[in-house]
Enzyme design. Structure first.
Site, PDB file in Angstrom:
ATOM      1  N   TYR A  40       0.818  -1.215   0.000  1.00 38.77           N
ATOM      2  CA  TYR A  40       0.000   0.000   0.000  1.00 38.77           C
ATOM      3  C   TYR A  40       0.848   1.259   0.000  1.00 38.77           C
ATOM      4  O   TYR A  40       2.066   1.202   0.166  1.00 38.77           O
ATOM      5  CB  TYR A  40      -0.933   0.003   1.217  1.00 38.77           C
ATOM      6  CG  TYR A  40      -0.268   0.377   2.538  1.00 38.77           C
ATOM      7  CD1 TYR A  40       0.573  -0.513   3.202  1.00 38.77           C
ATOM      8  CD2 TYR A  40      -0.470   1.634   3.110  1.00 38.77           C
ATOM      9  CE1 TYR A  40       1.170  -0.162   4.405  1.00 38.77           C
ATOM     10  CE2 TYR A  40       0.128   1.984   4.312  1.00 38.77           C
ATOM     11  CZ  TYR A  40       0.949   1.085   4.954  1.00 38.77           C
ATOM     12  OH  TYR A  40       1.552   1.427   6.140  1.00 38.77           O
ATOM     13  N   LYS A  97       6.485  -1.782   1.827  1.00 39.47           N
ATOM     14  CA  LYS A  97       5.302  -1.199   2.481  1.00 39.47           C
ATOM     15  C   LYS A  97       4.155  -2.199   2.406  1.00 39.47           C
ATOM     16  O   LYS A  97       3.215  -2.070   1.620  1.00 39.47           O
ATOM     17  CB  LYS A  97       4.940   0.154   1.863  1.00 39.47           C
ATOM     18  CG  LYS A  97       4.133   1.024   2.820  1.00 39.47           C
ATOM     19  CD  LYS A  97       4.221   2.480   2.461  1.00 39.47           C
ATOM     20  CE  LYS A  97       3.264   3.367   3.251  1.00 39.47           C
ATOM     21  NZ  LYS A  97       3.446   3.343   4.698  1.00 39.47           N
TER      22      LYS A  97
HETATM   23  N1  PDD Z   1       2.945   5.194   7.247  1.00 40.44           N
HETATM   24  N2  PDD Z   1       7.660   4.007   8.704  1.00 40.44           N
HETATM   25  C1  PDD Z   1       6.519   3.297   8.735  1.00 40.44           C
HETATM   26  C2  PDD Z   1       6.530   1.957   9.388  1.00 40.44           C
HETATM   27  C3  PDD Z   1       5.349   3.812   8.136  1.00 40.44           C
HETATM   28  O1  PDD Z   1       4.227   3.082   8.136  1.00 40.44           O
HETATM   29  C4  PDD Z   1       5.388   5.101   7.539  1.00 40.44           C
HETATM   30  C5  PDD Z   1       4.180   5.714   6.876  1.00 40.44           C
HETATM   31  C6  PDD Z   1       6.594   5.815   7.550  1.00 40.44           C
HETATM   32  C7  PDD Z   1       6.740   7.156   6.908  1.00 40.44           C
HETATM   33  O2  PDD Z   1       6.735   7.044   5.503  1.00 40.44           O
HETATM   34  P1  PDD Z   1       6.215   8.217   4.562  1.00 40.44           P
HETATM   35  O3  PDD Z   1       7.001   9.429   4.914  1.00 40.44           O
HETATM   36  O4  PDD Z   1       6.513   7.728   3.199  1.00 40.44           O
HETATM   37  O5  PDD Z   1       4.754   8.385   4.846  1.00 40.44           O
HETATM   38  C8  PDD Z   1       7.715   5.223   8.127  1.00 40.44           C
HETATM   39  C9  PDD Z   1       1.731   5.590   6.568  1.00 40.44           C
HETATM   40  C10 PDD Z   1       1.510   7.049   6.517  1.00 40.44           C
HETATM   41  C11 PDD Z   1       0.565   4.809   7.161  1.00 40.44           C
HETATM   42  O6  PDD Z   1       0.732   3.611   7.359  1.00 40.44           O
HETATM   43  O7  PDD Z   1      -0.514   5.383   7.383  1.00 40.44           O
END
Ligand code: PDD
Length: 281
Positions: A34, A148
């Site tokens: 995702y 992700k």
């Molecule tokens: N989460 N680390 C983890 C484990 C994350 O799930 C996320 C983002 C990040 C930050 O990544 P980015 O800057 O690309 O959003 C780091 C999203 C926002 C979520 O699961 O809702």
């Protein structure tokens, strides 16, 4: 009127009408990937970077993206347009698809693609202003945190542990080193440099993380990507969290110990304001 919408395998729907099969492998195995993309002033922020990471995550789980990135972008823009939302959160999920439950990956299966749009989650203003409390917890996730994946059970349980103890986030510790938080990346300021964990298989290389590293360098900060021992969390001047929804957030207390002065510091203010100046709008 602005509304929450979904695009599911080719159809635009009201969010509550978007349904998938109980035999979807996302539902049964968390067999999918995702992305979350933030829209500011009607424009998706860093969409290309998010879509390329989606492509990398999908290919890492041997799931060929069923639509080219360009097409995903086109659907995203149409969803945005139809929703009428100016500030929004777009969620894209791609799962292996629907089949009778079996661990093996079938040769031919049509992936499920879903994209939703809704008003964004917002960090509570008092936490943004005064900073967040965090706890540390053992990183019990698998060995490919760079993907992700929609399998987020360890993240959820850690976040719940933080919530139960009155904290906003949980910072993961693996073998004595800081990895990241449950849905954000972690930065420390030790008085001379900004430190953040190496973007290897132990963390998700956040799009916001990468953007902020660049902004911090432009502001003249030295940024070091290196292993960070847990103890450094308690002795650093500032600790920051970064993410698509988190943006930049100051952590003012960890495991009951004050970080620096116990208030958001200059590095937080510099980066928060640099981020906001760089947003579309
Ligand atoms: N989460 N680390 C983890 C484990 C994350 O799930 C996320 C983002 C990040 C930050 O990544 P980015 O800057 O690309 O959003 C780091 C999203 C926002 C979520 O699961 O809702």
């Amino acid at each position: 009127m602005a509304q929450s919408l979904a695009w599911l395998n080719g159809l635009f729907l009201n969010l509550e009408n978007a349904k998938i099969s109980v035999e979807d492998r996302g539902f049964q195995f968390a067999d999918g990937v995702y992305e979350v993309i933030r829209v500011y002033h009607g424009r998706p922020f860093l969409a290309e970077a998010h879509l390329s990471r989606l492509q990398r995550s999908a290919s890492a789980i041997e799931l060929p993206l069923p639509l080219p990135e360009e097409e995903l972008k086109r659907i995203m823009m149409e969803l945005l347009h139809r929703s009428g939302l100016e500030e929004a959160e777009i969620y894209i999920q791609i799962t292996r698809g629907v089949m009778p439950r079996d661990h093996r990956i079938p040769d031919r299966i049509q992936p499920t693609v879903v994209m939703t749009i809704r008003a964004p989650r917002i960090v509570p203003p008092e936490i943004r202003t005064h900073g967040a409390r965090a706890i540390t917890t053992t990183d019990e996730r698998w060995g490919r945190c760079d993907i992700k994946s929609i399998a987020l059970l360890a993240n959820i349980l850690a976040r719940q542990k933080a919530h139960r103890s009155g904290a906003y986030e949980a910072i993961f510790i693996r073998n004595g080193y800081v990895t990241e938080a449950t849905s954000s990346n972690v930065f420390l300021y030790d008085g001379s440099a900004l430190l953040t964990s190496v973007a290897d298989h132990r963390i998700l290389n956040g799009i916001t993380r990468q953007w902020l590293i660049q902004l911090a360098k432009n502001l003249g900060y030295t940024v070091k990507e290196q292993d960070i021992p847990q103890d450094a969390l308690y002795t650093s001047r500032e600790v920051l969290l970064t993410g698509t929804i988190t943006e930049v957030l100051a952590v003012v207390e960890i495991d009951g110990q004050k970080v620096g002065e116990g208030t958001p510091g200059k590095v937080f203010r510099d980066l928060y304001s640099a981020l906001h100046s760089s947003l579309p709008g």
